[in-house]
Design a protein around this motif. Structure first.
Motif, PDB file in Angstrom:
ATOM      1  N   VAL A  20      80.522  90.763  19.107  1.00  0.00           N
ATOM      2  CA  VAL A  20      80.183  89.763  20.073  1.00  0.00           C
ATOM      3  C   VAL A  20      79.606  90.389  21.623  1.00  0.00           C
ATOM      4  N   ASP A  21      78.519  90.299  21.942  1.00  0.00           N
ATOM      5  CA  ASP A  21      78.104  90.862  23.344  1.00  0.00           C
ATOM      6  C   ASP A  21      78.185  92.179  23.197  1.00  0.00           C
TER       7      ASP A  21
ATOM      8  N   TYR B  22      83.047  94.098  28.223  1.00  0.00           N
ATOM      9  CA  TYR B  22      82.221  93.570  27.206  1.00  0.00           C
ATOM     10  C   TYR B  22      81.122  94.304  27.059  1.00  0.00           C
TER      11      TYR B  22
ATOM     12  N   THR C 125      77.055  89.271  13.145  1.00  0.00           N
ATOM     13  CA  THR C 125      77.578  90.610  12.010  1.00  0.00           C
ATOM     14  C   THR C 125      76.657  91.585  11.972  1.00  0.00           C
TER      15      THR C 125
ATOM     16  N   SER D 169      74.656  89.831  19.570  1.00  0.00           N
ATOM     17  CA  SER D 169      75.843  89.289  18.949  1.00  0.00           C
ATOM     18  C   SER D 169      75.623  89.150  17.469  1.00  0.00           C
TER      19      SER D 169
ATOM     20  N   ALA E  73      84.923  85.688  15.348  1.00  0.00           N
ATOM     21  CA  ALA E  73      83.976  85.037  16.076  1.00  0.00           C
ATOM     22  C   ALA E  73      83.519  83.787  15.372  1.00  0.00           C
ATOM     23  N   ASP E  74      83.245  82.723  15.860  1.00  0.00           N
ATOM     24  CA  ASP E  74      83.063  81.455  15.214  1.00  0.00           C
ATOM     25  C   ASP E  74      81.986  81.456  14.350  1.00  0.00           C
TER      26      ASP E  74
ATOM     27  N   ALA F 131      82.372  89.451  11.848  1.00  0.00           N
ATOM     28  CA  ALA F 131      82.261  89.808  13.314  1.00  0.00           C
ATOM     29  C   ALA F 131      83.381  89.164  13.856  1.00  0.00           C
TER      30      ALA F 131
ATOM     31  N   GLU G  95      85.498  88.909  17.765  1.00  0.00           N
ATOM     32  CA  GLU G  95      85.392  88.954  19.422  1.00  0.00           C
ATOM     33  C   GLU G  95      86.391  90.189  19.566  1.00  0.00           C
TER      34      GLU G  95
ATOM     35  N   THR H 295      86.743  93.124   9.419  1.00  0.00           N
ATOM     36  CA  THR H 295      86.100  92.731  10.695  1.00  0.00           C
ATOM     37  C   THR H 295      85.978  93.688  11.634  1.00  0.00           C
TER      38      THR H 295
ATOM     39  N   SER I 159      80.822  83.829  12.587  1.00  0.00           N
ATOM     40  CA  SER I 159      80.893  84.742  11.362  1.00  0.00           C
ATOM     41  C   SER I 159      80.961  84.174  10.345  1.00  0.00           C
TER      42      SER I 159
ATOM     43  N   ASN J 217      75.883  85.050   9.844  1.00  0.00           N
ATOM     44  CA  ASN J 217      76.090  84.447  11.029  1.00  0.00           C
ATOM     45  C   ASN J 217      76.083  82.990  10.742  1.00  0.00           C
TER      46      ASN J 217
END
Length: 813
Positions: free
Chosen positions: A366-367, A114, A403, A401, A332-333, A324, A326, A362, A335, A302
């Protein structure tokens, strides 16, 4: 892990002193031992590869090295600029190090996950750098974005960081000078302060973005290198407060100085909310840049996961909007999403344009580890940094983290494409990114665009525009079967007051039978619709089950709160607004009274087409779900034929459609679907792109019209989850869980040895079933349970629909 986090937070207090050249030692502080090292010691291992970190701001001192020699450590690598030594130690030596007040930490020299290196591997950037054919096509040099000017239009860039050093990699750094209140009462040309070494003195946001675009990774020995380390970066800094004038000033500077710095790309990790307006000055500015051959990128926003949360500046058809993802290939939730079916046609400068409310592509968001602003020291993500970044690199890198992080990744990919083919126009760049993207299972284009960015394929396409890309992209397909759904929306409001009864902070509503999904969204705008309010949206089902939006640490910037529920039960639901009750519970503070406005969206499956023969079939529900999520498709004659055998050609097509399989341009006469499933590193779940293909060929013969047996299907689905190493580690006989016991699969010997691990994982993940039988004779005290897998049995299309929908659930975990 607690020791590591505590150490990092404390070291944040030291870091300001270290930057001033002052060293401080706290003799009461314990030496931090990495949790992985502690685990290795507990397991009984005898030797450990470790990194020893001393207190200090430069390379280890003579006293540091003498200390190591005195306890028997006389070999290793002493770093040149950081107070660290890499070596091999014993448990006794580690115990001795714990007693030394000049030792800051001892950590296992482990492989981390990550970070930016993961992102560049996942998207194929690393593959671009190491591919021999691309090197030859590029005159013998690796593709790095060499000489391509990229403007980072953001909070600023810290050019004191060695990864993006001013005067070398950062060819120009500009501070915006657009304070209208300070101007004399006359019309003056806009001016910029050029040559400013550090323009990012507030947030560190722009420095992080710049490092993702093209940081050299110098302070991590290349580990946290950006996407295009050969690109020429031009920073345009607007500081912590960004206004329209600041934003368009960046475009103005880019256009004015385009020839001087060969500016071909401008990345913008900022935005707003609302509808697309081609007359907005930002959209006008981005169009002017587009007209000059500059590729413009915008963060999608975001504010997800709700519909209609897309950054309006990212909706312009001439820009690239980046969502964005994962690092497991999902979205990502947070995004932002567009709106299904929303768009329009308009005219600008005599040319007709069509826009759609959806992202373009996309990318990892994330991280993401990238460059940390050096002055002032930033430690906003201290806990996450301590978890993901090696202690040696903590002073130079941080985790973010959003977009905002995904967008510069794609900007770097664009620089690679433009080095490969400098003649590409912004429209061609956008099109090539879309045509080479990887399908993302379970998402539609209004959520993710064409899919996950594939840097290797995009650069490959830029080198050779005759190659076949795009025919496997779901957004380009015309499907034979469709599942229809309708969405209705309802507005509501709650007069939230933290001191009133709970019922006063609720809104009741009905969910009818047959609703497939429920999405609720509110805005916590706060005082004067400027501050944000730390409120939580909770949906309460008729049976009392609660679904919460949570409260983001960025609630002052992002006001949206969204809750999504799949297959909600029918009956009376409640939407409740809750606030934090005090600083003891959360550092965000107490929520304030506010009239909270929101919307409810109800989606219901209203029918399906192209599936005339599935009514009453046991796999009917799975077939509908699979078609809805674009995991499978029917035939042109409106039939699905669930009882027909699945062919290998169909399996290849469906895997590329719905299993996260990357595209491949093959020199053979195989179809694009077959080329994709046979290539090395086929699946998005294989971040390093080193695993075998997700289907196997025999002596070069794919046999597209042959049937698929159950063992081969187990291989394909487990391999698509990126589990090759785990499958190959398996040994012994295959078993399956039955209630409270493991039951041996009786026909395990019929499963080829090379596939047993795959069958075992497919059973454990409940992707494919075993068949159980229970026998009990008249005098048997307990029944005998047996299980068979039937590895050589043909897979029927209905069987596959069930397995593929189960795979889909495993993919999203």
């Amino acid at each position: 892990m607690k020791k590591l986090i505590t150490l990092t937070l404390m070291s944040g207090l030291l870091l300001s002193l270290l930057c001033l050249g002052i060293t401080t030692v706290d003799a009461t502080k314990k030496v931090a031992i990495g949790p992985e090292l502690e685990e290795a010691i507990a397991s009984g291992e005898s030797e450990f590869e470790v990194i020893i970190t001393f207190y200090g701001d430069r390379k280890p001192t003579a006293d540091n090295l003498n200390l190591l020699e005195n306890i028997g450590i006389n070999k290793g690598l002493s770093l040149n600029s950081l107070p660290m030594v890499a070596t091999v130690t014993t448990k006794g030596q580690i115990d001795a190090l714990k007693k030394e007040d000049t030792v800051r930490s001892v950590y296992l020299n482990r492989k981390l996950e990550y970070f930016n290196a993961d992102s560049t591997a996942l998207t194929g950037v690393n593959k671009v750098r190491t591919d021999d054919q691309m090197r030859k096509q590029n005159g013998g040099f690796p593709v790095t974005g060499d000489g391509i000017g990229v403007v980072v239009n953001d909070s600023g860039v810290d050019g004191t960081h060695q990864d993006i050093e001013f005067g070398d990699h950062l060819v120009q750094n500009v501070m915006a000078n657009a304070n209208l209140n300070s101007l004399a009462p006359e019309l003056l040309p806009i001016t910029y302060a050029e040559g400013v070494i550090n323009t990012d003195t507030n947030s560190g946001h722009g420095t992080h973005v710049a490092g993702t675009v093209g940081g050299t990774g110098e302070m991590s020995s290349g580990k946290h290198e950006g996407v295009a380390p050969g690109a020429d970066l031009i920073g345009y800094g607007s500081g912590a407060g960004l206004f329209i004038l600041d934003a368009i000033g960046g475009f103005d500077y880019a256009i004015t100085h385009q020839t001087q710095y060969d500016i071909r790309v401008i990345t913008n990790s900022w935005g707003s909310s609302g509808d697309f307006d081609p007359n907005d000055p930002v959209n006008i500015a981005s169009k002017k840049a587009f007209d000059r051959g500059i590729t413009v990128l915008f963060a999608a926003g975001n504010s997800g996961p709700g519909e209609n949360t897309h950054n309006p500046y990212a909706k312009a058809p001439w820009v690239i909007s980046v969502a964005a993802g994962e690092k497991d290939g999902t979205l990502a939730d947070f995004s932002s999403r567009g709106t299904k079916g929303v768009g329009g046609t308009f005219e600008v400068d005599g040319q007709s344009w069509t826009w759609k409310d959806e992202p373009t592509i996309t990318a990892p968001g994330v991280d993401i580890i990238s460059t940390r602003v050096m002055a002032p020291v930033s430690s906003l993500a201290a806990d996450k940094d301590a978890e993901l970044i090696e202690p040696a690199y903590l002073p130079y890198y941080t985790t973010m983290s959003g977009t905002s992080m995904a967008t510069p990744h794609v900007a770097g990919v664009v620089a690679l494409m433009l080095e490969a083919n400098p003649e590409l126009s912004p429209s061609e760049v956008k099109n090539y990114l879309q045509q080479t993207a990887t399908n993302m299972p379970g998402y539609e284009s209004w959520e993710v665009g064409t899919g996950y960015v594939n840097a290797f394929a995009a650069v490959d396409f830029a080198f050779d525009e005759t190659k076949e890309y795009g025919s496997t992209v779901n957004m380009n397909q015309t499907f034979n079967s469709n599942v229809e759904s309708t969405t209705t929306r309802k507005e509501f409001e709650v007069d939230y007051n933290p001191v009133t009864a709970v019922s006063d902070n609720q809104y009741s509503f009905e969910v009818e039978e047959g609703v497939g999904s429920l999405v609720a969204q509110v805005n916590g705008k706060g005082i004067m619709e400027e501050t944000g309010n730390p409120i939580n949206l909770v949906l309460i089902a008729p049976d009392g089950t609660e679904y919460s939006s949570g409260i983001s640490v960025l609630f002052t910037l992002y006001w949206d709160r969204t809750v999504s529920v799949n297959a909600p039960m029918s009956g009376t639901w409640k939407a409740e607004i809750r606030g934090l009750r005090g600083v003891e519970e959360n550092s965000f503070g107490t929520a304030l009274p506010e009239t909270v406005q929101g919307t409810l969206a109800f989606t219901e499956v209203s029918g399906f087409s192209g599936l005339d023969d599935i009514n009453g079939h046991p796999a009917g529900a799975a077939i509908q779900m699979g078609v809805k999520e674009r995991l499978i498709d029917g035939y042109v004659n409106d039939k699905f034929k669930p009882d027909n055998a699945l062919t290998r050609g169909e399996l290849a097509q469906y895997l590329v459609m719905g299993a996260g399989i990357r595209q491949s341009s093959s020199a053979t006469d195989l179809s694009p679907f077959v080329s994709a499933v046979l290539q090395k590193g086929a699946t998005l779940k294989d971040k390093q792109q080193i695993q075998n293909g997700v289907m196997l060929a025999t002596n070069g013969d794919f046999r597209a019209k042959s049937s698929v047996n159950r063992a081969d299907l187990a291989y394909s689905l487990v391999q698509s989850l990126g589990l090759q190493e785990k499958a190959e580690e398996f040994s012994g006989e295959v078993t399956v869980q039955y209630k409270d016991e493991r039951v041996a699969v009786e026909d395990s010997e019929d499963i080829p040895d090379r596939l047993k691990g795959y069958v075992q994982l497919a059973l454990d993940l409940n992707i494919i079933n075993a068949e159980f039988s229970v026998d009990q004779g008249p005098y048997d005290i307990e029944p005998t349970v047996t299980a068979i897998f039937s590895p050589n049995e043909d897979v029927l299309r209905g069987d596959f629909a069930v397995a593929m929908t189960r795979y889909y659930n495993a993919f999203l975990k």
